[in-house]
Design a protein around this motif. Structure first.
Motif, PDB file in Angstrom:
ATOM      1  N   ARG A 280       0.846  -1.197   0.000  1.00 53.75           N
ATOM      2  CA  ARG A 280       0.000   0.000   0.000  1.00 53.75           C
ATOM      3  C   ARG A 280       0.885   1.252   0.000  1.00 53.75           C
ATOM      4  N   PRO A 281       0.529   2.276  -0.766  1.00 51.70           N
ATOM      5  CA  PRO A 281       1.386   3.465  -0.858  1.00 51.70           C
ATOM      6  C   PRO A 281       1.718   4.086   0.483  1.00 51.70           C
ATOM      7  N   GLU A 282       0.762   4.090   1.403  1.00 48.01           N
ATOM      8  CA  GLU A 282       0.993   4.730   2.702  1.00 48.01           C
ATOM      9  C   GLU A 282       1.988   3.950   3.559  1.00 48.01           C
ATOM     10  N   GLY A 283       2.278   2.702   3.187  1.00 45.09           N
ATOM     11  CA  GLY A 283       3.192   1.899   3.982  1.00 45.09           C
ATOM     12  C   GLY A 283       4.560   1.701   3.369  1.00 45.09           C
ATOM     13  N   ILE A 284       4.795   2.296   2.199  1.00 38.05           N
ATOM     14  CA  ILE A 284       6.033   1.994   1.482  1.00 38.05           C
ATOM     15  C   ILE A 284       7.277   2.458   2.233  1.00 38.05           C
ATOM     16  N   GLU A 285       7.231   3.598   2.878  1.00 38.99           N
ATOM     17  CA  GLU A 285       8.403   4.089   3.594  1.00 38.99           C
ATOM     18  C   GLU A 285       8.783   3.159   4.738  1.00 38.99           C
ATOM     19  N   GLU A 286       7.790   2.682   5.476  1.00 38.13           N
ATOM     20  CA  GLU A 286       8.067   1.779   6.590  1.00 38.13           C
ATOM     21  C   GLU A 286       8.635   0.458   6.086  1.00 38.13           C
ATOM     22  N   VAL A 287       8.127  -0.016   4.948  1.00 32.86           N
ATOM     23  CA  VAL A 287       8.623  -1.257   4.367  1.00 32.86           C
ATOM     24  C   VAL A 287      10.069  -1.102   3.922  1.00 32.86           C
ATOM     25  N   LEU A 288      10.377  -0.016   3.224  1.00 35.15           N
ATOM     26  CA  LEU A 288      11.739   0.188   2.728  1.00 35.15           C
ATOM     27  C   LEU A 288      12.732   0.367   3.873  1.00 35.15           C
ATOM     28  N   ASN A 289      12.258   0.874   4.993  1.00 39.05           N
ATOM     29  CA  ASN A 289      13.139   1.071   6.153  1.00 39.05           C
ATOM     30  C   ASN A 289      13.595  -0.241   6.779  1.00 39.05           C
ATOM     31  N   LEU A 290      12.953  -1.355   6.412  1.00 38.93           N
ATOM     32  CA  LEU A 290      13.398  -2.657   6.914  1.00 38.93           C
ATOM     33  C   LEU A 290      14.768  -3.023   6.351  1.00 38.93           C
ATOM     34  N   GLY A 291      15.123  -2.461   5.195  1.00 39.07           N
ATOM     35  CA  GLY A 291      16.404  -2.758   4.565  1.00 39.07           C
ATOM     36  C   GLY A 291      16.337  -3.977   3.675  1.00 39.07           C
ATOM     37  N   ASN A 292      17.287  -4.071   2.733  1.00 37.04           N
ATOM     38  CA  ASN A 292      17.369  -5.211   1.808  1.00 37.04           C
ATOM     39  C   ASN A 292      16.142  -5.314   0.913  1.00 37.04           C
ATOM     40  N   ILE A 293      15.480  -4.190   0.672  1.00 33.05           N
ATOM     41  CA  ILE A 293      14.256  -4.162  -0.140  1.00 33.05           C
ATOM     42  C   ILE A 293      14.350  -3.006  -1.131  1.00 33.05           C
ATOM     43  N   SER A 294      13.922  -3.248  -2.368  1.00 27.37           N
ATOM     44  CA  SER A 294      13.917  -2.205  -3.395  1.00 27.37           C
ATOM     45  C   SER A 294      12.509  -2.058  -3.964  1.00 27.37           C
ATOM     46  N   MET A 295      12.086  -0.807  -4.202  1.00 18.13           N
ATOM     47  CA  MET A 295      10.825  -0.555  -4.893  1.00 18.13           C
ATOM     48  C   MET A 295      11.130  -0.483  -6.391  1.00 18.13           C
ATOM     49  N   ILE A 296      10.478  -1.337  -7.185  1.00 18.98           N
ATOM     50  CA  ILE A 296      10.822  -1.442  -8.603  1.00 18.98           C
ATOM     51  C   ILE A 296       9.692  -1.059  -9.545  1.00 18.98           C
ATOM     52  N   GLY A 297       8.522  -0.699  -9.010  1.00 19.17           N
ATOM     53  CA  GLY A 297       7.432  -0.325  -9.908  1.00 19.17           C
ATOM     54  C   GLY A 297       6.142  -0.087  -9.161  1.00 19.17           C
ATOM     55  N   GLU A 298       5.049  -0.093  -9.920  1.00 12.71           N
ATOM     56  CA  GLU A 298       3.738   0.143  -9.330  1.00 12.71           C
ATOM     57  C   GLU A 298       2.688  -0.729 -10.000  1.00 12.71           C
ATOM     58  N   VAL A 299       1.529  -0.850  -9.335  1.00 13.68           N
ATOM     59  CA  VAL A 299       0.423  -1.647  -9.840  1.00 13.68           C
ATOM     60  C   VAL A 299      -0.492  -0.767 -10.677  1.00 13.68           C
ATOM     61  N   LEU A 300      -0.846  -1.274 -11.868  1.00 11.41           N
ATOM     62  CA  LEU A 300      -1.731  -0.573 -12.799  1.00 11.41           C
ATOM     63  C   LEU A 300      -2.985  -1.408 -13.042  1.00 11.41           C
ATOM     64  N   PRO A 301      -3.986  -0.838 -13.727  1.00 11.40           N
ATOM     65  CA  PRO A 301      -5.142  -1.658 -14.114  1.00 11.40           C
ATOM     66  C   PRO A 301      -4.697  -2.821 -15.005  1.00 11.40           C
ATOM     67  N   GLN A 302      -5.440  -3.908 -14.974  1.00  6.31           N
ATOM     68  CA  GLN A 302      -5.032  -5.124 -15.690  1.00  6.31           C
ATOM     69  C   GLN A 302      -4.885  -4.893 -17.184  1.00  6.31           C
ATOM     70  N   GLU A 303      -5.740  -4.019 -17.759  1.00 11.50           N
ATOM     71  CA  GLU A 303      -5.664  -3.791 -19.203  1.00 11.50           C
ATOM     72  C   GLU A 303      -4.363  -3.118 -19.629  1.00 11.50           C
ATOM     73  N   ARG A 304      -3.630  -2.565 -18.673  1.00 11.84           N
ATOM     74  CA  ARG A 304      -2.336  -1.954 -18.991  1.00 11.84           C
ATOM     75  C   ARG A 304      -1.226  -3.005 -19.082  1.00 11.84           C
ATOM     76  N   SER A 305      -1.580  -4.261 -18.760  1.00 11.71           N
ATOM     77  CA  SER A 305      -0.675  -5.391 -18.874  1.00 11.71           C
ATOM     78  C   SER A 305       0.569  -5.212 -17.988  1.00 11.71           C
ATOM     79  N   ILE A 306       1.686  -5.817 -18.400  1.00 19.92           N
ATOM     80  CA  ILE A 306       2.925  -5.752 -17.622  1.00 19.92           C
ATOM     81  C   ILE A 306       4.016  -5.166 -18.506  1.00 19.92           C
ATOM     82  N   SER A 307       4.576  -4.056 -18.085  1.00 23.15           N
ATOM     83  CA  SER A 307       5.553  -3.353 -18.910  1.00 23.15           C
ATOM     84  C   SER A 307       6.704  -2.850 -18.052  1.00 23.15           C
ATOM     85  N   ILE A 308       7.741  -2.392 -18.738  1.00 26.43           N
ATOM     86  CA  ILE A 308       8.906  -1.839 -18.049  1.00 26.43           C
ATOM     87  C   ILE A 308       9.340  -0.567 -18.756  1.00 26.43           C
TER      88      ILE A 308
END
Length: 332
Positions: A280-308
């Motif tokens: 959840r966006p509101e929890g990302i800072e707390e999650v990243l503060n655990l260490g050894n974790i990288s944020m690599i993208g975001e969730v989109l509607p399914q019709e947007r498929s999977i892209s980079i």
């Protein structure tokens, strides 16, 4: 009836077929065949039991450079990684081992020590199993774990706007395997990702306790394949940022690989046994503060498929490929 070899069909379509046959769930079973990394069983008012099984073979799963101790470690690790993907604490491991008749006893002892050391690392143990004769070394592990009902993590639950994260590094095991197969020197720290993977049990339990993770699985078959599994379960799409893919520093320093190849390996090679999850966006800072974790993208509607999105701003489709056990062609 048309003849269709399983190698043509592939692992995931075959799992889907079998899951329709095994769709009936007895009382107390919350999630069964094909739905997630583990089956989920309601055992009391506060906890679930999670159970997984994985089969490994000498020819297809253990690189020839792997020692018997490492074979044992790997056999335990692959099952513990599925336990981690549910946010659970491992309870024990059962191991069934098929052995050629001419196998040296000391070889088997070292496999057992590798299993013991891996389970001991995660505060559990091998608690039973079976041995039998087989044409090639085959090890089937079954791991059990428990998780509180409020902390169970599954592949289903990602929502549009969530952030996509991974633990550790991407593609290290794939780079190590390629190097071994092609006679390329790589540091021991890179080889360890392939030969002695570390299930993310502790990280998963910490993440589950925070309450911000909405879906999770491991990356044993590669980031791309895992995203397609999460997409199917949660009904969403994903957009990754190429520059955010976490590469091991020792991997980046390898002159034998160019950046394009490394980025491709980080997406499409398996064997890392890291965790990929949505937050959840509101929890990302707390999650990243655990260490050894990288944020690599975001969730989109399914019709947007999977892209980079590449470093130059262009957006490309992420292919649905990675490690598939039954496939003959297109494995990476």
């Amino acid at each position: 009836m048309n003849y269709i070899p399983v190698s043509q069909l592939g692992e995931r379509p075959l799992i889907s077929i079998l899951s329709t046959i095994f769709h009936e769930l007895p009382d107390g079973v919350i999630s069964g065949a094909g739905a997630d990394d583990c089956a989920v069983i309601d055992i009391n008012e506060s906890s679930y039991l999670v159970v997984t099984t994985d089969m490994l073979h000498r020819m297809t799963d253990f690189p020839k450079q792997m020692s018997p101790w490492q074979i044992g470690w790997m056999s335990a690790a692959v099952n513990l990684s599925d336990i981690a993907a549910m946010g659970a604490r491992p309870t024990g491991l059962l191991a069934a081992i098929g052995l050629p008749r001419d196998t040296d006893v000391s070889f088997v002892e070292e496999i057992a020590r590798g299993m013991r050391d891996c389970t001991r690392e995660y505060d559990t143990a091998v608690i039973g199993g079976d041995i039998d004769t087989h044409d090639e070394l085959t090890i089937c592990g079954t791991a059990l774990g428990t998780v509180s009902k409020g902390e169970l993590l599954t592949r289903k639950g990602a929502r549009v706007g969530d952030k996509v994260c991974v633990t550790g590094y991407a593609g290290s095991a794939g780079v190590a395997l390629y190097a071994l197969e092609n006679g390329i020197d790589v540091p021991d720290s890179v080889l360890k990702a392939l030969l002695q993977p570390m299930p993310r049990i502790r990280e998963a339990m910490e993440l589950a306790s925070l309450g911000h993770v909405t879906s999770m699985m491991d990356t044993s078959d590669g980031i791309a394949m895992s995203l397609y599994d999460l997409s199917k379960a949660s009904g969403v799409g994903f957009r990754l940022q190429e520059k955010a893919l976490p590469l091991q520093p020792e991997v980046e320093e390898l002159v034998s690989f160019d950046r394009v190849t490394l980025n491709s390996m980080s997406l499409y090679t398996g064997g890392d046994f890291e965790l990929i999850f949505t937050v959840r966006p509101e929890g990302i800072e707390e999650v990243l503060n655990l260490g050894n974790i990288s944020m690599i993208g975001e969730v989109l509607p399914q019709e947007r498929s999977i892209s980079i999105q590449k470093s130059d701003g262009t957006v490309l489709q992420v292919e649905r490929k990675g490690y598939e056990q039954l496939k003959i062609a297109d494995n990476t």
